[in-house]
Design a protein around this motif. Structure first.
Motif, PDB file in Angstrom:
ATOM      1  N   UNK A 199       0.711  -1.319  -0.088  1.00 30.36           N
ATOM      2  CA  UNK A 199      -0.033  -0.088   0.006  1.00 30.36           C
ATOM      3  C   UNK A 199       0.896   1.265  -0.016  1.00 30.36           C
ATOM      4  N   UNK A 200       0.446   2.484  -0.520  1.00 31.92           N
ATOM      5  CA  UNK A 200       1.007   3.728  -0.623  1.00 31.92           C
ATOM      6  C   UNK A 200       1.469   4.262   0.698  1.00 31.92           C
ATOM      7  N   UNK A 201       0.578   4.311   1.848  1.00 28.74           N
ATOM      8  CA  UNK A 201       1.085   4.761   3.125  1.00 28.74           C
ATOM      9  C   UNK A 201       2.544   3.964   3.532  1.00 28.74           C
ATOM     10  N   UNK A 202       2.464   2.665   3.543  1.00 22.80           N
ATOM     11  CA  UNK A 202       3.732   2.041   3.854  1.00 22.80           C
ATOM     12  C   UNK A 202       4.907   2.143   3.260  1.00 22.80           C
ATOM     13  N   UNK A 203       4.709   2.427   1.891  1.00 26.98           N
ATOM     14  CA  UNK A 203       5.734   2.797   0.976  1.00 26.98           C
ATOM     15  C   UNK A 203       6.257   4.230   1.124  1.00 26.98           C
ATOM     16  N   UNK A 204       5.336   5.238   1.587  1.00 28.98           N
ATOM     17  CA  UNK A 204       5.812   6.512   2.379  1.00 28.98           C
ATOM     18  C   UNK A 204       6.715   6.168   3.345  1.00 28.98           C
ATOM     19  N   UNK A 205       6.191   5.264   4.128  1.00 30.86           N
ATOM     20  CA  UNK A 205       6.965   5.124   5.533  1.00 30.86           C
ATOM     21  C   UNK A 205       8.283   4.539   5.326  1.00 30.86           C
ATOM     22  N   UNK A 206       8.446   3.455   4.244  1.00 29.99           N
ATOM     23  CA  UNK A 206       9.704   3.099   4.160  1.00 29.99           C
ATOM     24  C   UNK A 206      10.689   3.950   3.362  1.00 29.99           C
ATOM     25  N   UNK A 207      10.134   4.794   2.398  1.00 32.97           N
ATOM     26  CA  UNK A 207      10.922   5.972   1.739  1.00 32.97           C
ATOM     27  C   UNK A 207      11.669   6.689   2.900  1.00 32.97           C
ATOM     28  N   UNK A 208      10.634   7.105   3.592  1.00 33.47           N
ATOM     29  CA  UNK A 208      11.204   7.961   4.883  1.00 33.47           C
ATOM     30  C   UNK A 208      12.231   7.541   5.607  1.00 33.47           C
ATOM     31  N   UNK A 209      12.127   6.112   5.952  1.00 33.11           N
ATOM     32  CA  UNK A 209      12.649   5.610   6.906  1.00 33.11           C
ATOM     33  C   UNK A 209      14.301   5.211   6.221  1.00 33.11           C
ATOM     34  N   UNK A 210      14.258   4.849   4.938  1.00 29.77           N
ATOM     35  CA  UNK A 210      15.555   4.775   4.166  1.00 29.77           C
ATOM     36  C   UNK A 210      16.257   6.047   4.179  1.00 29.77           C
ATOM     37  N   UNK A 211      15.365   7.175   3.567  1.00 26.48           N
ATOM     38  CA  UNK A 211      16.140   8.545   3.809  1.00 26.48           C
ATOM     39  C   UNK A 211      16.839   8.875   5.103  1.00 26.48           C
ATOM     40  N   UNK A 212      16.402   8.232   6.217  1.00 30.40           N
ATOM     41  CA  UNK A 212      16.786   8.879   7.644  1.00 30.40           C
ATOM     42  C   UNK A 212      17.903   7.953   8.019  1.00 30.40           C
ATOM     43  N   UNK A 213      18.331   7.001   7.062  1.00 31.30           N
ATOM     44  CA  UNK A 213      19.521   5.770   7.385  1.00 31.30           C
ATOM     45  C   UNK A 213      20.637   6.708   7.343  1.00 31.30           C
ATOM     46  N   UNK A 214      21.000   7.812   6.983  1.00 25.33           N
ATOM     47  CA  UNK A 214      22.019   8.644   6.863  1.00 25.33           C
ATOM     48  C   UNK A 214      22.709   8.957   5.586  1.00 25.33           C
ATOM     49  N   UNK A 215      22.155   8.405   4.581  1.00 30.18           N
ATOM     50  CA  UNK A 215      22.746   8.620   3.033  1.00 30.18           C
ATOM     51  C   UNK A 215      21.695   9.343   2.318  1.00 30.18           C
ATOM     52  N   UNK A 216      20.623   9.740   2.830  1.00 30.85           N
ATOM     53  CA  UNK A 216      19.439  10.484   2.194  1.00 30.85           C
ATOM     54  C   UNK A 216      20.266  11.657   1.621  1.00 30.85           C
ATOM     55  N   UNK A 217      19.463  12.536   0.618  1.00 30.51           N
ATOM     56  CA  UNK A 217      19.892  13.756  -0.067  1.00 30.51           C
ATOM     57  C   UNK A 217      18.825  14.707   0.462  1.00 30.51           C
TER      58      UNK A 217
END
Length: 289
Positions: free
Chosen positions: A271-289
């Motif tokens: 689902x779209x909400x979980x994909x948003x959660x995943x995207x923001x989590x991955x971005x938070x790992x330290x390598x996001x721009x």
């Protein structure tokens, strides 16, 4: 051994039990009254507990207790309360674009926490529980991105996948098989040049001819500086971060017969909400721009 006749201790005047070990006799002292009363109180408490709460097993179920308490019902109620408490944030994430979620510190933190849980269930089998990846699976903790590392770009990759046949919007990039276009010596020279960007090749004399071969055959996707292009998913070859294997032979093998990984699209799975959660989590790992 045990004495047949009663014996009274001369020092304390207390009768002994008749047991003797190595000349030491056991006094027959009664238990302290407070201890006895405490013991009786625990018996009364246990009887009362057994009446009030579920306790005695029967053929098909346990006794329910006069209070009607159930640990399962308590857990169910706690989960319902937790879901109710999360409902507001979950609804906001579902209805908000990623940019608005990122701009709201509370909502962003909620998305990161939810994304961390979703990552362990859906993404860890390939990327690892710590998102460090492995051979053929990208490390999501660094700042090396094939398709871009801002939250919206990460969302696009997660939602629609890479080379995923089940989604028309999937990311697509194909490296040609250069075994059909270059000779073995030319492929080795090209690999020597690529390696020279970050390390010393085994035969430095191959670097210059390899540089020209790279310009003629590879620069259109990887760029003249070999730093890649996110528009076509071409990796940066000048940063010593290797996805398909490290070393001169691994580079040669990739030029000869490229390995193309596949990542499924997740938007129709979670689902779209979980994909948003995943995207923001991955971005938070330290390598996001």
């Amino acid at each position: 051994m045990a004495d047949k006749h009663k014996h009274v201790d001369e020092v304390s005047g207390v009768e002994t039990t008749g047991h003797e070990w190595d000349g030491i006799r056991e006094l027959n002292n009664p238990m302290p009254r407070w201890w006895v009363y405490t013991f009786y109180a625990t018996i009364i408490w246990a009887i009362g507990y057994a009446i009030a709460y579920p306790s005695w097993p029967m053929l098909t179920e346990a006794t329910k207790g006069v209070l009607g308490y159930s640990s399962r019902a308590e857990v169910t109620a706690e989960l319902s309360d937790a879901k109710a408490a999360q409902a507001s944030n979950a609804e906001r994430i579902a209805s908000s674009p990623i940019e608005d979620i990122m701009a709201d510190p509370e909502l962003k933190q909620f998305a990161i926490s939810a994304g961390a849980s979703a990552f362990k269930v859906n993404c860890a089998p390939c990327h690892g529980s710590g998102a460090a990846g492995g051979k053929g699976f990208p490390n999501l903790n660094d700042n090396d991105w094939l398709w871009g590392g801002n939250p919206q770009e990460i969302y696009q990759t997660i939602a629609h996948g890479i080379r995923y046949d089940g989604d028309e919007e999937t990311r697509v990039s194909e490296m040609p098989v250069f075994a059909d276009m270059l000779t073995p010596d030319e492929m080795r020279a090209t690999a020597a040049y690529v390696l020279s960007l970050t390390a010393m090749p085994s035969n430095p004399a191959l670097v210059e001819p390899g540089k020209q071969l790279f310009a003629d055959n590879c620069a259109s996707c990887h760029g003249a500086d070999a730093k890649g292009s996110r528009e076509v998913g071409a990796p940066n070859l000048a940063d010593a971060i290797w996805l398909k294997g490290e070393g001169e032979q691994a580079i040669t093998d990739q030029i000869r017969s490229p390995k193309h990984g596949v990542m499924p699209g997740w938007v129709n799975r979670v689902g779209d909400p979980v994909v948003k959660d995943l995207a923001i989590f991955v971005h938070s790992l330290g390598g996001g721009e």
